[in-house]
Design a protein around this motif. Sequence first.
Motif, PDB file in Angstrom:
ATOM      1  N   ALA A   1       0.833  -1.211   0.000  1.00 12.57           N
ATOM      2  CA  ALA A   1       0.000   0.000   0.000  1.00 12.57           C
ATOM      3  C   ALA A   1       0.863   1.254   0.000  1.00 12.57           C
ATOM      4  N   VAL A   2       1.930   1.241   0.809  1.00  7.41           N
ATOM      5  CA  VAL A   2       2.812   2.408   0.906  1.00  7.41           C
ATOM      6  C   VAL A   2       3.499   2.675  -0.431  1.00  7.41           C
ATOM      7  N   ILE A   3       3.820   1.607  -1.162  1.00  5.64           N
ATOM      8  CA  ILE A   3       4.485   1.762  -2.461  1.00  5.64           C
ATOM      9  C   ILE A   3       3.470   1.938  -3.586  1.00  5.64           C
ATOM     10  N   GLY A   4       2.406   1.127  -3.561  1.00  4.11           N
ATOM     11  CA  GLY A   4       1.467   1.073  -4.679  1.00  4.11           C
ATOM     12  C   GLY A   4       0.708   2.357  -4.930  1.00  4.11           C
ATOM     13  N   VAL A   5       0.264   3.017  -3.869  1.00  9.76           N
ATOM     14  CA  VAL A   5      -0.511   4.248  -4.049  1.00  9.76           C
ATOM     15  C   VAL A   5       0.332   5.355  -4.685  1.00  9.76           C
ATOM     16  N   PRO A   6       1.502   5.696  -4.143  1.00  6.82           N
ATOM     17  CA  PRO A   6       2.277   6.786  -4.765  1.00  6.82           C
ATOM     18  C   PRO A   6       2.799   6.470  -6.162  1.00  6.82           C
ATOM     19  N   VAL A   7       3.238   5.221  -6.411  1.00  6.52           N
ATOM     20  CA  VAL A   7       3.800   4.932  -7.740  1.00  6.52           C
ATOM     21  C   VAL A   7       2.721   5.017  -8.817  1.00  6.52           C
ATOM     22  N   ASN A   8       1.520   4.585  -8.503  1.00  7.23           N
ATOM     23  CA  ASN A   8       0.451   4.701  -9.494  1.00  7.23           C
ATOM     24  C   ASN A   8       0.009   6.146  -9.680  1.00  7.23           C
ATOM     25  N   LEU A   9      -0.005   6.916  -8.600  1.00 10.13           N
ATOM     26  CA  LEU A   9      -0.322   8.342  -8.722  1.00 10.13           C
ATOM     27  C   LEU A   9       0.735   9.056  -9.558  1.00 10.13           C
ATOM     28  N   VAL A  10       1.996   8.720  -9.320  1.00  6.74           N
ATOM     29  CA  VAL A  10       3.089   9.313 -10.106  1.00  6.74           C
ATOM     30  C   VAL A  10       2.941   8.960 -11.578  1.00  6.74           C
TER      31      VAL A  10
ATOM     32  N   LEU B   1      -7.015   1.784  -7.988  1.00 13.40           N
ATOM     33  CA  LEU B   1      -8.280   1.378  -7.363  1.00 13.40           C
ATOM     34  C   LEU B   1      -8.177  -0.019  -6.760  1.00 13.40           C
ATOM     35  N   VAL B   2      -7.415  -0.902  -7.398  1.00  8.00           N
ATOM     36  CA  VAL B   2      -7.202  -2.235  -6.832  1.00  8.00           C
ATOM     37  C   VAL B   2      -6.450  -2.134  -5.506  1.00  8.00           C
ATOM     38  N   ILE B   3      -5.419  -1.293  -5.479  1.00  3.98           N
ATOM     39  CA  ILE B   3      -4.664  -1.091  -4.241  1.00  3.98           C
ATOM     40  C   ILE B   3      -5.579  -0.571  -3.134  1.00  3.98           C
ATOM     41  N   ILE B   4      -6.450   0.378  -3.479  1.00  4.66           N
ATOM     42  CA  ILE B   4      -7.335   0.975  -2.473  1.00  4.66           C
ATOM     43  C   ILE B   4      -8.377  -0.031  -1.987  1.00  4.66           C
ATOM     44  N   THR B   5      -9.086  -0.683  -2.918  1.00  2.00           N
ATOM     45  CA  THR B   5     -10.191  -1.555  -2.536  1.00  2.00           C
ATOM     46  C   THR B   5      -9.739  -2.903  -1.987  1.00  2.00           C
ATOM     47  N   GLU B   6      -8.734  -3.492  -2.618  1.00  2.00           N
ATOM     48  CA  GLU B   6      -8.293  -4.830  -2.221  1.00  2.00           C
ATOM     49  C   GLU B   6      -7.262  -4.778  -1.096  1.00  2.00           C
ATOM     50  N   VAL B   7      -6.226  -3.979  -1.262  1.00  2.00           N
ATOM     51  CA  VAL B   7      -5.129  -3.978  -0.290  1.00  2.00           C
ATOM     52  C   VAL B   7      -5.487  -3.178   0.955  1.00  2.00           C
ATOM     53  N   ILE B   8      -5.966  -1.946   0.774  1.00  2.00           N
ATOM     54  CA  ILE B   8      -6.218  -1.082   1.927  1.00  2.00           C
ATOM     55  C   ILE B   8      -7.537  -1.413   2.618  1.00  2.00           C
ATOM     56  N   LEU B   9      -8.632  -1.379   1.860  1.00  2.00           N
ATOM     57  CA  LEU B   9      -9.948  -1.571   2.482  1.00  2.00           C
ATOM     58  C   LEU B   9     -10.197  -3.004   2.915  1.00  2.00           C
ATOM     59  N   ARG B  10      -9.505  -3.967   2.280  1.00  2.00           N
ATOM     60  CA  ARG B  10      -9.713  -5.354   2.678  1.00  2.00           C
ATOM     61  C   ARG B  10      -8.621  -5.867   3.603  1.00  2.00           C
TER      62      ARG B  10
ATOM     63  N   VAL C   1     -17.526  -5.891  -4.438  1.00  2.00           N
ATOM     64  CA  VAL C   1     -17.956  -5.573  -5.803  1.00  2.00           C
ATOM     65  C   VAL C   1     -16.994  -4.582  -6.445  1.00  2.00           C
ATOM     66  N   LEU C   2     -16.636  -3.534  -5.704  1.00  2.00           N
ATOM     67  CA  LEU C   2     -15.712  -2.523  -6.227  1.00  2.00           C
ATOM     68  C   LEU C   2     -14.346  -3.133  -6.524  1.00  2.00           C
ATOM     69  N   LYS C   3     -13.900  -4.026  -5.639  1.00  2.00           N
ATOM     70  CA  LYS C   3     -12.602  -4.672  -5.832  1.00  2.00           C
ATOM     71  C   LYS C   3     -12.598  -5.504  -7.099  1.00  2.00           C
TER      72      LYS C   3
ATOM     73  N   SER D   1      -0.480  -4.909  -9.420  1.00  2.00           N
ATOM     74  CA  SER D   1      -1.097  -3.581  -9.436  1.00  2.00           C
ATOM     75  C   SER D   1      -0.105  -2.445  -9.231  1.00  2.00           C
ATOM     76  N   CYS D   2       1.172  -2.761  -9.008  1.00  2.00           N
ATOM     77  CA  CYS D   2       2.139  -1.673  -8.851  1.00  2.00           C
ATOM     78  C   CYS D   2       3.437  -1.942  -9.609  1.00  2.00           C
ATOM     79  N   THR D   3       3.393  -2.862 -10.560  1.00  2.00           N
ATOM     80  CA  THR D   3       4.616  -3.168 -11.323  1.00  2.00           C
ATOM     81  C   THR D   3       4.744  -2.341 -12.597  1.00  2.00           C
ATOM     82  N   ASN D   4       3.622  -1.892 -13.158  1.00  2.00           N
ATOM     83  CA  ASN D   4       3.689  -1.209 -14.449  1.00  2.00           C
ATOM     84  C   ASN D   4       4.517   0.070 -14.407  1.00  2.00           C
TER      85      ASN D   4
END
Length: 326
Positions: free
Chosen positions: A17-26, A55-64, A87-89, A287-290
């Motif tokens: 989560a710490v890595i996935g959110v910023p790298v995708n935002l960047v 969105l996968v990071i948010i719904t699956e990793v963070i919220l779940r 459903v969102l995930k 979800s954070c490799t691209n």
Amino acid sequence: MHLPIDLVMKIYYMILAVIGVPVNLVAIVILSRGKCGLSTCTTRYLVAMAAADLLVIITEVILRWINLYYFPVSFLDITPVCSVIAVLKRAATDCSVWFTVTFTFDRFVSICWQKLKTKYCTGRTAAVVLATSCILLSSKNIPHYFVFEPWVIIDNVPWGCATIPAYVTEPGWVGFDWFGTVLTPLLPFAAILLLNTLTVRHILVASRVRKRLRGESKGENGSDPEMESRRKSVILLFTISGSFILLWLVYVVHFLYYSIAGINPDYYKDSISTFAQVGSILQNLSSCTNTFIYGVTQSKFREQLKSAVKYPVSSIIQLIKKKQNN
């Protein structure tokens, strides 16, 4: 000394989560500026993929998962809430996967069908394809809201999301589950492998023809800008699609197992549960490799990333110098 799998996953998902959110935002910010030397349609596909991954990071990793490990009892565990999150995930995951397929098809058309390229590989077509895919995939996942039942009811409030037994026994639900997994990721697996195979075949044939026409087969050397541009496009395509296939492979094997065995995942034995968790770990990692792939394969993306990193530092230095001068 071996760490318990739950402790490993607790640490892993926090790091993800710490890595996935910023790298995708960047990635979204840099690609949206359109200064990476990519076509408009390619840029839109990559931005959409980054947004879906976020969105996968948010719904699956963070919220779940982070909610499960760090906040074991919260309003997110109320049955209707966690059903909506599920459903969102799934919708976000489907979009992430199918945006990869649509990007692969776009590159296939761009490389192999030159006549169709001018009509299909446009920003407008990309926007229509992405929007239509998102709407259809999101609608398809609405029935997942009804897949869960409460673990317990306290003071008339349902808590937890347990998979209903009918989901793995009744033909309707079993068929729906099969349809969902065939749609994501079995069909994308097949589509990506087929499109990449056809792309490689076309490139090999076209390369031989161009070398013959340019006289390189007779020992004459010279650069070919078109083939160089095509090579960079193919590297980007194959690294993205190859990463997807590798990271989703364990999940696919797990699905085939529980579909054939007919066992409710909520009642797995320890060994099978661990295997399923590994599949989840690798799937979410995709979800954070691209963004890292863009950084490795695209020189202009690296330049924009360096500029983005240097900007706040240089701004602070200039501000300090300005205050000192005053």
